[in-house]
Design an enzyme around this catalytic site. Structure first.
Site, PDB file in Angstrom:
ATOM      1  N   LYS A 287       1.044  -1.521  -0.086  1.00  0.00           N
ATOM      2  CA  LYS A 287      -0.504  -0.215   0.082  1.00  0.00           C
ATOM      3  C   LYS A 287       1.014   1.266   0.122  1.00  0.00           C
ATOM      4  CE  LYS A 287      -3.389  -2.109   2.516  1.00  0.00           C
ATOM      5  NZ  LYS A 287      -5.088  -2.142   1.073  1.00  0.00           N
ATOM      6  N   ARG A 362     -10.375 -11.857   1.202  1.00  0.00           N
ATOM      7  CA  ARG A 362     -10.871 -12.643   0.558  1.00  0.00           C
ATOM      8  C   ARG A 362     -10.278 -14.633   0.689  1.00  0.00           C
ATOM      9  NH1 ARG A 362     -10.921  -9.579  -4.736  1.00  0.00           N
ATOM     10  NH2 ARG A 362     -10.833  -8.253  -2.979  1.00  0.00           N
TER      11      ARG A 362
END
Ligand SMILES: [Zn+2]
Length: 529
Positions: A287, A362
């Protein structure tokens, strides 16, 4: 290691008469829409005092009023108006906002035992519960303050609760208080785990907290897995995310299994997987550009699943069973880090090509979801849920106050999201309903021969069409729940909850939502009536 400062829910006493408890409390917080409606319950002199304020303040019903009066506890009088409550777009959160502001104000001016007066509502059935929950929320002290700053361990010693609304029976108000305290207990757990920093709540310390929380008489069974080989064998997608962090013992992941079995013949089973990313660096798809700070809240899904079990442990609802898996890992950058292009076969036998390591949520949930799917086929009336701070897209789509609920076919035909939304609307914990479509399944199909599913594209979810819907298709497909649709011999109801917006963000404590809505849907009727 210092002892864990587990949360306590502040004592709440039911007060029958507003004028008779001058010495037991040290502030009176009135939560009301209109002064005229509550004057029958107030001391005559206090009423006159407030009326004189109203005469000179045209914003009296919009702004908080703090005043001094001899005839209220501690001489501290706080009038906290809800503002308008009956327009199309008003909802019961007017009551929670007013209560939170009023009780915080009382605490801010030195009260240690505020008496909160709630007058109910004809439109909002649960206005009293919402008021109680907000008053309790105002008393929360973050875990790291409780542990590090002993003289700030508590904000108040007790709360008083008065209601001007007639109750269904003599014991109802006390049951409501017990219920609200239990829900707050659960939310405190959610805020503790979700809000603590990435070292205080590194995966092993999440496990330690959960084990301490659910001791012998809790009614909650806890099992923790930390064996890397077992992760690789049974939870291979979780193992991939955990790889980079696993080289540092104190950051090595945990899968934490929770179980509650209520007394009597079970008629409903809820099964949860919570995303517990203790810190999300993005992984090797790091990030960049200042998007990493705040990512300790990426564990709020697992935190709130734990909180829900805390409520079960307090209230012990009958004929209800719950199973939870907390997928707790740190998404690190490092030499062991998983990378784009890797193809990993899931527990359910689906070959997943990694598209972007920042789509780790996920990944950690899909195999535990496959596991609870295997359990669910043997349970009575099962509902499966994933709860996760999953996508920026859900915030782009709905703003930061709403949980998105996405049903599979069987859940949609049972209207699970609608029921959850209705329950949430009652208690000020609102949802938006999204739909998983054929485009979402098409989006995750991998076009190569080597993989079945592509985990993610390479744009931020907020810049991707259907960025919070397609991950729900991924979870259903990779866990094998797509084989339990309406067209199958064994349909299973599954609802994905994206709490990236509603979970909260620094510098505030996490919201612990949607614990109140889940409690309203699964527990309230079993213990309140
Ligand atoms: Zn991520």
């Amino acid at each position: 290691m210092a002892p864990i400062e587990l949360p306590t829910a502040v004592d709440v006493q039911l007060v029958k008469n507003l004028s008779s408890s001058l010495n037991d409390y040290d502030a009176l917080v009135l939560v009301a829409t209109d002064l005229n409606e509550i004057t029958p319950y107030l001391d005559v002199a206090v009423t006159k005092h407030l009326q004189s304020f109203r005469e000179v303040n045209s914003s009296f019903h919009d702004d908080i009023t703090v005043s001094v009066h001899e005839n209220v506890p501690g001489k501290r009088l706080v009038f906290s108006p809800t503002g308008p409550v009956n327009r199309d777009y008003d909802d019961v959160r007017r009551y929670s906002d007013a209560t939170l502001a009023g009780v915080k104000k009382a605490i801010g001016i030195g009260a240690k035992a505020p008496l909160v007066a709630s007058f109910g509502s004809t439109r909002y059935r649960q206005a009293n519960l919402v008021t109680l929950l907000a008053a309790l929320e105002a008393t929360y002290v973050p875990l790291q303050v409780r542990e590090e700053v002993p003289d700030r361990k508590t904000k108040v010693n007790k709360l008083g609760f008065f209601t001007g609304q007639a109750s269904p029976d003599n014991e109802y108000d006390q049951r409501l208080i017990d219920y609200a305290r239990a829900v707050e207990f659960g939310r405190a757990v959610g805020r503790d785990i979700g809000g603590a920093d990435p070292e205080r709540m590194a995966p092993p310390r999440v496990a330690e907290y959960v084990q301490e929380l659910f001791g012998k008489s809790s009614g909650i069974k806890v099992n923790v897995i930390k064996d890397k080989k077992e992760f690789e064998k049974n939870y291979p997608l979780f193992a991939a995310v955990n790889r980079a962090a696993s080289v540092v013992d104190r950051h090595h992941g945990r899968l934490i299994f929770l179980e509650y079995v209520g007394e009597g013949e079970i008629n409903t089973t809820a099964l949860f997987v919570g995303k517990g990313i203790t810190f999300d660096t993005g992984g090797l798809d790091i990030k960049a550009g200042g998007h990493m700070a705040g990512m300790s809240y990426d564990k709020c899904g697992a935190a709130n699943v734990t909180g829900f079990f805390k409520v079960l442990s307090e209230l012990k609802p009958k004929q209800f069973k719950a199973i939870g898996v907390l997928a707790v890992a740190r998404n690190n950058c490092g030499e062991e880090g998983y990378t784009g292009d890797e193809v990993i076969t899931s527990r359910g036998g689906v070959r997943v090509r990694i598209g972007n390591t920042d789509a780790e949520g996920r990944m950690v949930m899909a195999d535990p979801l496959c596991y609870i799917k295997e359990l669910a086929v043997k349970e009575v009336n099962p509902h499966l849920f994933t709860m996760a701070t999953l996508t920026g897209h859900v915030i782009r789509a709905y703003g930061s106050n709403y949980t998105a609920a996405l049903d599979n076919g069987p859940a949609r035909s049972a209207e699970i999201s609608q029921k959850l939304q209705a329950a949430g609307d009652e208690v000020g914990d609102p949802f938006e309903i999204s739909t998983v479509r054929r485009e979402d399944y098409a989006f995750i199909a991998d076009e190569s021969e080597t993989a079945d599913v592509l985990q993610c594209n390479n744009l931020p979810s907020s810049g991707t069409s259907r960025g919070h819907q397609f991950p729900a298709a991924f979870l259903a497909r990779v866990s094998g729940l797509d084989k339990h649709g309406l067209d199958s011999a064994q349909p299973l109801r599954y609802t994905h909850l994206d709490i990236a917006g509603s979970g909260g963000e620094l510098p505030q404590s996490p919201t612990a939502r949607p614990i109140p809505a889940l409690c309203q849907m699964f527990i309230a009727d079993r213990v309140l009536h």
